[in-house]
Design an enzyme around this catalytic site. Sequence first.
Site, PDB file in Angstrom:
ATOM      1  CG  ASP A 227      -2.311   0.725   0.934  1.00  0.00           C
ATOM      2  OD1 ASP A 227      -2.173   1.803   0.577  1.00  0.00           O
ATOM      3  OD2 ASP A 227      -3.352   0.089   0.986  1.00  0.00           O
ATOM      4  CG  HIS A 250      -0.703   1.468  -3.289  1.00  0.00           C
ATOM      5  ND1 HIS A 250      -2.050   1.397  -2.916  1.00  0.00           N
ATOM      6  CD2 HIS A 250      -0.224   0.361  -3.730  1.00  0.00           C
ATOM      7  CE1 HIS A 250      -2.425  -0.027  -3.234  1.00  0.00           C
ATOM      8  NE2 HIS A 250      -1.426  -0.430  -3.785  1.00  0.00           N
TER       9      HIS A 250
END
Length: 422
Positions: A227, A250
Amino acid sequence: MFFIMFVLSLIFTGVSCSKDDMTSFNVVDFGAVDGGKTDSSQAFLEAWMAACNGEIAHVTSQVIVPEKMSFLVNPVTFSGPCKVKNINFLVFGTIIAPDSPSNWDEQDASEWVVFKTVSRLMVGGLGTIDGRGKGWWDQSCRGNPESKGCTKLAPTALKFLSCNDSSLRNIFITNSPQTHVLLHWSYGFVIDYVNIQSPESSPNTDGIHIHASHHLAITNSRIGSGDDCISVGDYVSYLDIVNIYCGPGHGISIGSLGSSGNVVQVENIRVINAILNRTTNGARIKTWQMGRGHVRGVTFENMRFISVKYPIIIDQNYCDIRGKCKELDTGVQISQVLYRGMYGTSFTDAAIVLNCSRVVPCYGISMEYIRLTPAITERRVTAECGNAYGQEFEVEPGPCLVQIKDGYKGAKSMAASPNISK
Ligand SMILES: *[C@@H]1O[C@H](CO)[C@@H](O)[C@H](O)[C@H]1NC(C)=O
Ligand SMILES: *[C@@H]1O[C@H](CO)[C@@H](O)[C@H](O)[C@H]1NC(C)=O
Ligand SMILES: *[C@@H]1O[C@H](CO)[C@@H](O)[C@H](O)[C@H]1NC(C)=O
């Protein structure tokens, strides 16, 4: 090279007190058992309490987790305030989490190792913190949305709650069930030379998440996870993020902000010298439409992108299922954002996307010296802006912003900003 930096950093930061005013508490002396099979939480807690409540005030106490040893630790909270002035928690060996979610049965599933209301705490030591998150990932709703027994909440490996003037240094954190490191309600916190690694496929495993905290720095760190490498929550100010390698993951994200309609206050955030390698986003700001408040004074400077899907992105129409959220008449006001010296390749066409709120447009955006090219030859890259006002200089692809001299209806809020013409 990273290793050398770690060692140098330890020499300069770890050994700052002379031995005389330092008292050590080795977890083994309190009954912790090497081997990673026997629950040693109680021994860790006792070592902590002995260190924290040290007889002599004004000294540094340290809890020692010895090298070449591995300790199984169940969910545990190390609380302050401490009687001693400074407290170090030095992990030279390895701390491992229980390997199954069932070990949390009676406990708060959001926590594993927590430090709470401790000031002048230093957690470090060149060791490893292994969250053994696979059991959690396998049952996560993110990974298995169809599954009935899926869980949304999983433990954060390391939480710092109300830890002022503290730091996390020289440590390897891996396989967290969810977020690796969380800072909450902390003033003056430094994260330095931290290495965080989890598989790209692990769900919701943010590297570092910061919420309601101020005067912070994250420096010289390497983060790869499933993430955001670093994410900044609703109420954060004076945060410097410097010398970061991010990937996979991310990217570095301010947001998502305002998820339940709350008031956002994010100010003075700087991201300087970062490499983003094959991440989803690069420099991102994302807000929910129902959010209120503001994000202002953000600098993204000297960032290098390697095949990043969305290198520069503002998404003010953030929605968990894209396109499924109704348009609202609220929004978080974004202003005074500087992007300077951003180079590299974009994996999608959308190298620059500034998708600002129609209700509260972005203003005071500056873009300077940006050159983004396609990661895949023969593709092209674009810059798309909506409701974004400001100025740009030497930006490719571009132009995209509405130049400020053209004005826009929200002139009231623009007048309040000191720094729009240059
Ligand atoms: C941390 O510092 C803030 C700001 O100075 C203060 O309000 C808060 O009470 C402090 N927290 C602790 C646990 O000392
Ligand atoms: C980017 O990541 C790839 C794949 O992990 C790696 O081979 C490459 O060396 C990385 N590039 C940089 C500049 O670190
Ligand atoms: C911007 O947001 C709108 C509203 O959600 C969406 O329809 C549009 O696709 C977005 N544009 C980009 C480039 O992401």
